[in-house]
Design an enzyme around this catalytic site. Sequence first.
Site, PDB file in Angstrom:
ATOM      1  N   SER B 143       1.391   0.654  -7.444  1.00  0.00           N
ATOM      2  CA  SER B 143       0.502   1.740  -7.847  1.00  0.00           C
ATOM      3  C   SER B 143       1.315   2.793  -8.596  1.00  0.00           C
ATOM      4  CB  SER B 143      -0.211   2.290  -6.607  1.00  0.00           C
ATOM      5  OG  SER B 143      -1.425   2.921  -6.936  1.00  0.00           O
ATOM      6  N   ASP B 297      -8.411  -5.746  -7.851  1.00  0.00           N
ATOM      7  CA  ASP B 297      -7.973  -4.341  -7.842  1.00  0.00           C
ATOM      8  C   ASP B 297      -8.864  -3.535  -8.788  1.00  0.00           C
ATOM      9  OD1 ASP B 297      -6.644  -1.893  -8.165  1.00  0.00           O
ATOM     10  OD2 ASP B 297      -4.653  -2.815  -8.105  1.00  0.00           O
ATOM     11  N   HIS B 326      -6.876  -3.271  -4.264  1.00  0.00           N
ATOM     12  CA  HIS B 326      -5.714  -2.396  -4.454  1.00  0.00           C
ATOM     13  C   HIS B 326      -4.987  -2.120  -3.131  1.00  0.00           C
ATOM     14  CE1 HIS B 326      -3.243   0.359  -6.724  1.00  0.00           C
ATOM     15  NE2 HIS B 326      -3.407   1.282  -5.801  1.00  0.00           N
TER      16      HIS B 326
END
Lengths: 355, 355
Positions: B143, B297, B326
Amino acid sequence: MTGTDRQGYYSHAQQGEHEYFDLGGFVLRSGYTLPGAQLAFRTHGTLNANKDNLVLFPHMYSGTPSSLDDYIGPGKPVDTDTYFVVCPGQLGGGMSSSPSNTPPPFDRGQFPFVSIADDVLAQYRLVTEHFGVEQLHAVLGWSMGAQQTYEWAVRFPDMVPRAAAFAGTAKTPVHNQVFIDLHMELLKSDPAFADGFYSDAADVRLGLTRHALAFSLEGFTHEWYRGEHWRGLGFASANDFRQSFIRGYFAPMDPNNLVTQANKWWAGDISPHGGGSLEAALGKITAHFFVVPFGGDNFFPVEDCENEAGHLPHGELRVIDTPAGHFAMFGLQPADVERIAGVMVEMLSSPGYTV
Amino acid sequence: MTGTDRQGYYSHAQQGEHEYFDLGGFVLRSGYTLPGAQLAFRTHGTLNANKDNLVLFPHMYSGTPSSLDDYIGPGKPVDTDTYFVVCPGQLGGGMSSSPSNTPPPFDRGQFPFVSIADDVLAQYRLVTEHFGVEQLHAVLGWSMGAQQTYEWAVRFPDMVPRAAAFAGTAKTPVHNQVFIDLHMELLKSDPAFADGFYSDAADVRLGLTRHALAFSLEGFTHEWYRGEHWRGLGFASANDFRQSFIRGYFAPMDPNNLVTQANKWWAGDISPHGGGSLEAALGKITAHFFVVPFGGDNFFPVEDCENEAGHLPHGELRVIDTPAGHFAMFGLQPADVERIAGVMVEMLSSPGYTV
């Protein structure tokens, strides 16, 4: 029967001519009685002598019966040279009995919970009592209109030989319920919302703006923004598109009307017709049923639609891939409109089944 | 160098032992000077005599250096029998200089804009000045940690022979920016937020709760909820999971710290290194670079990661499909952890490239 004209966004000036069917004291599934309940509807074309050409076309969340006009008319996908098209307004949608037009003690923040089944039962009365129709030619709709299509097909199988559910499911996915929780939280976060007892919907502009933000996220796909597909629509930037199209669309609406529809959407589920089993309920649908997910739809994913289609005795799956995702229903791309129209025509002219 | 202990959620009692590197008056890319800026970091293992075993592992949005502990240790995927692992804290993350620990005139709502590049430049100073290391063994993260990984690889190609970006992109997708706008709107919607000048973060509980709702939507896939994959984690219902896991996770954090990180996330983009061209910037990355999108995601879709990987001279694409989407980074499913670990081991032991 003509009803009273609505105010503002929900007026005939804004929404075109509508008629009203008096439901009387309408008992909702939640047990509340709506006194003097009215079902708004908009018609196109003419009911034939055999009364066998009625196409019922309920609308989506935040829509009105006139939201569907583009698809209806002479030579249009739902062709009024052949069909008599009835577009009912959702209970809570602003045209029919809704928080924004109901007197106390059911006004504003105290309007009762309404279900998809309530809408369908009200529409059933319109179709049978007002028009004297015993069997529809077809029912179709998208999003919450698709939810109503499923409810019609399972509740009145003898009346529904053909159906098409665009971008909607027979049971609301849990992830979609999380979205509904989110956008309701956004709408109600505005202190002006005041638990639904604002005096003027325009005061809740912050809540309506936040609510629009949730739709500008989930209503579209990554590819919509990545590929700048808003460009063909006359916007200069993604923010321009979001501000003008999405915020502009929701801005004039009544927040309590949106809440009533959202609660209904959250609870969409035909499983009770199958004794709690979604598969059993789908198995009771005899209609020639076209399941039409939009690829990339974040609300009603292709996977859920495919699964449901597999349990329909006469199910037909037609996946429409589009960068617009759920909001393909707004006809933002000519290619989407063409494919949607194609399925409408295919469904309307298909052999129907009721047994 | 030892720094002062942080309070509350960001304390050593909560986050384990951390060290602090004094950045002095640190000039941010936005032009502001953070006086007495500190970069928090947590280390594992030992720097070897050749100083060539340093693995840099920056953390994600809302995380801290200790968020990564599960993947680091003797015999773990990032094996401390071999590597010296440095986990820096994000500027604005709560451990390093952040709105929650910076004195006026840069405290709370007036903490300046920080970029991914600022983090990387601060980490560069830690690595070179404090540890005397001229080349990393590798850099990895997920991320926002992946965003920092891309920035490291393009900014200091001679220093980064190997890299892995999990669930992140070199440029933040527009749809993801819409999500960031949304969750920031939610956080700030709480009147207690007071433009960032609340006296106690706990007062912003409504904003933190709404913010968590956005993550319980987008952090997971439809399949996560459809398949009830939270069941294996000891929750009784989807709402139980959302309340305990997602709301519980965010509840103790500082809203201004989250805002600082979110603004940085929104602006993530290595294109300036390619004169405005993302493709040209990716083409400058010489590292053996493992691009590891998580299937489903909603933040950093597989499509964007695939596209970026295609422009990396030594790119390797490893897609990890998971119902967690995610949030697979939280290691909610043993199968995910195993696959993530596999890519970490593969990357760390792969041939490195710097030319």
